[in-house]
Design an enzyme around this catalytic site. Structure first.
Site, PDB file in Angstrom:
ATOM      1  N   GLU A  91       0.864  -1.135  -0.059  1.00  0.00           N
ATOM      2  CA  GLU A  91       0.003  -0.013  -0.034  1.00  0.00           C
ATOM      3  C   GLU A  91       0.855   1.223   0.073  1.00  0.00           C
ATOM      4  O   GLU A  91       1.592   1.722   0.988  1.00  0.00           O
ATOM      5  CB  GLU A  91      -0.805   0.043   1.274  1.00  0.00           C
ATOM      6  CG  GLU A  91      -1.804  -1.069   1.458  1.00  0.00           C
ATOM      7  CD  GLU A  91      -2.893  -1.193   0.559  1.00  0.00           C
ATOM      8  OE1 GLU A  91      -3.002  -0.155  -0.329  1.00  0.00           O
ATOM      9  OE2 GLU A  91      -3.558  -2.149   0.273  1.00  0.00           O
ATOM     10  N   CYS A 135      -2.412   9.239   2.399  1.00  0.00           N
ATOM     11  CA  CYS A 135      -2.276   8.454   1.128  1.00  0.00           C
ATOM     12  C   CYS A 135      -3.471   8.715   0.151  1.00  0.00           C
ATOM     13  O   CYS A 135      -2.857   9.103  -0.941  1.00  0.00           O
ATOM     14  CB  CYS A 135      -1.700   7.124   1.483  1.00  0.00           C
ATOM     15  SG  CYS A 135      -3.140   6.329   2.259  1.00  0.00           S
TER      16      CYS A 135
HETATM   17  P1  NDP Z   1       8.270   4.989   4.457  1.00  0.00           P
HETATM   18  O1  NDP Z   1       8.227   4.182   3.195  1.00  0.00           O
HETATM   19  O2  NDP Z   1       9.344   5.806   4.792  1.00  0.00           O
HETATM   20  O3  NDP Z   1       8.135   3.962   5.692  1.00  0.00           O
HETATM   21  C1  NDP Z   1       7.050   3.228   6.004  1.00  0.00           C
HETATM   22  C2  NDP Z   1       7.614   1.931   6.992  1.00  0.00           C
HETATM   23  O4  NDP Z   1       8.633   1.111   6.438  1.00  0.00           O
HETATM   24  C3  NDP Z   1       7.993   2.529   8.105  1.00  0.00           C
HETATM   25  O5  NDP Z   1       7.788   1.637   9.124  1.00  0.00           O
HETATM   26  C4  NDP Z   1       9.479   2.435   8.221  1.00  0.00           C
HETATM   27  O6  NDP Z   1      10.321   2.408   9.089  1.00  0.00           O
HETATM   28  C5  NDP Z   1       9.911   1.119   7.379  1.00  0.00           C
HETATM   29  N1  NDP Z   1      11.113   0.976   6.506  1.00  0.00           N
HETATM   30  C6  NDP Z   1      11.810   1.766   6.125  1.00  0.00           C
HETATM   31  N2  NDP Z   1      12.885   1.429   5.586  1.00  0.00           N
HETATM   32  C7  NDP Z   1      12.687  -0.043   5.441  1.00  0.00           C
HETATM   33  C8  NDP Z   1      13.287  -1.025   5.072  1.00  0.00           C
HETATM   34  N3  NDP Z   1      14.622  -0.822   3.988  1.00  0.00           N
HETATM   35  N4  NDP Z   1      12.845  -2.272   4.823  1.00  0.00           N
HETATM   36  C9  NDP Z   1      11.677  -2.338   5.557  1.00  0.00           C
HETATM   37  N5  NDP Z   1      10.858  -1.704   6.336  1.00  0.00           N
HETATM   38  C10 NDP Z   1      11.463  -0.176   6.077  1.00  0.00           C
HETATM   39  O7  NDP Z   1       7.061   5.548   4.518  1.00  0.00           O
HETATM   40  P2  NDP Z   1       6.534   6.741   5.667  1.00  0.00           P
HETATM   41  O8  NDP Z   1       6.329   5.928   6.969  1.00  0.00           O
HETATM   42  O9  NDP Z   1       7.086   7.904   5.287  1.00  0.00           O
HETATM   43  O10 NDP Z   1       4.831   6.926   5.258  1.00  0.00           O
HETATM   44  C11 NDP Z   1       4.222   7.790   4.318  1.00  0.00           C
HETATM   45  C12 NDP Z   1       4.075   7.070   2.735  1.00  0.00           C
HETATM   46  O11 NDP Z   1       3.108   5.919   3.247  1.00  0.00           O
HETATM   47  C13 NDP Z   1       3.518   7.921   2.017  1.00  0.00           C
HETATM   48  O12 NDP Z   1       4.005   7.657   0.610  1.00  0.00           O
HETATM   49  C14 NDP Z   1       1.945   7.286   2.011  1.00  0.00           C
HETATM   50  O13 NDP Z   1       1.339   7.821   0.708  1.00  0.00           O
HETATM   51  C15 NDP Z   1       2.038   6.099   2.000  1.00  0.00           C
HETATM   52  N6  NDP Z   1       0.849   5.495   2.723  1.00  0.00           N
HETATM   53  C16 NDP Z   1       0.099   4.611   1.949  1.00  0.00           C
HETATM   54  C17 NDP Z   1      -1.130   4.231   2.436  1.00  0.00           C
HETATM   55  C18 NDP Z   1      -2.037   3.260   1.834  1.00  0.00           C
HETATM   56  O14 NDP Z   1      -2.954   2.619   2.504  1.00  0.00           O
HETATM   57  N7  NDP Z   1      -1.827   3.107   0.515  1.00  0.00           N
HETATM   58  C19 NDP Z   1      -1.829   4.752   3.713  1.00  0.00           C
HETATM   59  C20 NDP Z   1      -0.625   5.604   4.489  1.00  0.00           C
HETATM   60  C21 NDP Z   1       0.280   6.048   3.968  1.00  0.00           C
HETATM   61  P3  NDP Z   1      10.936   3.708   9.716  1.00  0.00           P
HETATM   62  O15 NDP Z   1       9.805   4.566   9.896  1.00  0.00           O
HETATM   63  O16 NDP Z   1      11.203   3.181  10.974  1.00  0.00           O
HETATM   64  O17 NDP Z   1      11.807   4.048   8.925  1.00  0.00           O
END
Ligand code: NDP
Length: 493
Positions: free
Chosen positions: A239, A273
């Protein structure tokens, strides 16, 4: 929670004040492995409870969350900075999803007989959807209850154990969600949390004990997570982000459309999102729409109706998009000065060229572009010219016309004469196409996402003279089969 092997910790901060609101362990790869290992017997036990047993526990969990809604909202507020009302709203939606998943799992996933077809008359065909084992859930910070719950509740209702890695910005919310779950399910670690930074999520994705990863976050991170999952052929539901468009047709209720556009774009500081990021307005109603939009927007301020930008680095993205937009377009509300970290006041820019980063890339802030178009067809074409395809909105009084536009919008979801309303309907699947990801949470598809189809064909009696799956098969049996298939399938139009 699992202990870390080296006792490292990180702080979670209030984004409005920078104040430390919690300190959490950084779970390293060994700690993640231990959590996943502990979840295997828990998953077996949980699956063994059956649909009825799990339903009872999940409905109890729903009640526990509901009764503690204020404490949970306070934690969301502390870690994201969003107003209490917005925190309550996302928790209410999450509660409805726990309820739906618990109540519908048996109907969607339970064993059912399917037709065995004319050639399989002697067979009983059964389809059922057993769980995958342990689902790893990696969540974002923008809706730290609602968004991961779309995976957690559905995965658990399907009979899986979960290991949840919340965003490093909202670990306290994740920990509290799991703590509350223990009140309803104290026997086994069915719902565990691992906290930490990106590496903790990476370790979860790479763990061979994981049956599926449910990832919500940015498209760039989804690609990294998929690469890690590829090592073990672990499936993933992704997502990701969006660049959702709102279309205002000539016959739209202009005031309602403006109200929806503003809330869809600015609420939660635009960190949604499925938030509105682009608006396409048909020429005939452009001026009245803009009057309604700007007069409403002037009354909305960051720090009052919505909170700060939660992730400090996002400020740079928002600033870059706003600068690019005002350089080639015309700011009608706010402008560069609206970016005053950690807050960003509403920014509305019109006539921004479609190749601007403000139109092409996800802004994830309270800034939108508005474009005048000749008709709804031009609006749809522009809306669909995006690498993303998550949600979208259509405003038109003509139901047929609105439904037709909604169907042809290249997205996973479209709201008509309302904004983001699909997210609050638990029976509707949630997810996108293209750079917005694949797979679905919510609804029946969301339950099936966390299960595997299991097909069983049981022979009830041998078909005399038709033993075709045997080396003992003779020419006469083959001829009979060809005659039968010709009768059944040989007729042309
Ligand atoms: P990120 O992609 O930065 O992070 C998402 C999650 O992935 C966090 O828990 C993060 O941890 C973790 N993560 C980071 N690097 C890795 C890795 N290499 N391997 C595995 N996990 C990792 O997104 P954001 O948290 O900034 O969220 C915003 C984004 O999410 C926007 O693009 C938004 O549109 C999308 N979104 C989509 C939704 C949907 O349902 N389609 C709903 C809500 C948001 P950490 O934070 O600790 O770095």
């Amino acid at each position: 929670m699992t202990a870390t092997t080296d006792n490292r910790t990180f702080d979670s901060l209030d984004p409005a004040t920078g104040e430390v609101v919690g300190t959490h362990p950084i779970h390293d790869a060994a700690a993640v492995r231990a959590a996943v290992a502990a979840s295997a017997p828990a998953a077996e036990w949980w699956a063994g409870l059956g649909f009825a047993g799990r339903k009872e526990r999940l409905l109890d969990y729903k009640a526990v969350v509901t009764r503690d809604i204020r404490r949970l909202a306070a934690t969301v507020r502390a870690e994201t900075g969003k107003p209490e009302g917005d925190a309550l709203l996302e928790i209410v939606l999450a509660i409805t999803h726990i309820d739906w998943a618990a109540r519908h799992a048996r109907r969607v996933l339970g064993p059912r007989r399917v037709s065995s077809g004319m050639l399989g008359l002697n067979l009983a065909a059964t389809l059922e959807y057993p769980p995958l084992g342990t689902v790893g859930v990696i969540g974002p910070w923008n809706y730290p209850v609602f968004t991961p719950m779309g995976s957690l509740a559905y995965a658990m209702a399907a009979g899986n154990a979960v290991v949840f890695k919340p965003s490093e910005l909202t670990p306290g919310v994740g920990v509290l969600l799991a703590e509350l779950f223990k009140e309803s399910v104290p026997e086994q670690p069915v719902f565990q949390v691992v906290t930490g930074l990106g590496e903790t999520g990476a370790a979860l994705a790479a763990d061979p004990g994981i049956g599926k990863i449910a990832f919500t976050g940015s498209t760039a991170t989804a690609k990294r997570v998929m690469a890690a999952c590829a090592q073990n052929l672990t499936p993933i539901v992704a997502e990701c982000g969006g660049k959702d468009a709102l279309i205002v047709d000539a016959d739209a209720d202009v005031a309602a459309a403006a109200d929806a556009a503003l809330w869809g774009a600015m609420s939660n500081a635009g960190q949604t999102c499925v938030g509105v990021e682009r608006v396409y307005v048909v020429d005939a109603v452009y001026e009245p729409f803009m009057r309604e939009l700007t007069s409403r927007a002037e009354k909305v301020k960051a720090g009052e109706q919505y909170g700060p930008v939660t992730m400090p680095s996002q400020i740079d993205v928002i600033r870059r998009h706003v600068e690019a937009a005002v350089e080639r377009g015309r700011a009608v509300v706010g402008g560069k000065e609206s970016v005053r970290p950690p807050f960003v006041d509403p920014v509305i820019v019109e006539d921004v060229p479609e190749d601007s980063p403000a139109v092409r890339e996800e802004t994830f802030g309270p800034a939108i572009t508005v474009r005048r178009v000749a008709d709804a067809e031009e609006a749809l074409k522009a809306a669909n010219a995006s690498a993303y395809g998550l949600g979208g909105t259509v405003f038109s009084r003509d139901r047929r016309r609105a439904m037709d536009l909604a169907r042809r919008m290249r997205t996973g979801m479209t709201a008509v004469n309302s904004v983001i309303s699909f997210a609050g309907v638990p029976a509707l699947p949630f997810g996108g196409v293209g750079d917005s990801g694949f797979g679905r949470i919510h609804g029946a598809d969301g339950l099936r996402e966390f299960a595997r189809p299991k097909a069983i064909s049981r022979q009830r009696f041998p078909l005399p003279g038709m033993n075709i799956t045997s080396f003992g098969r003779g020419q006469a049996e083959l001829e009979r089969l060809v005659r039968l298939v010709t009768v059944l399938h040989g007729r042309r139009r």
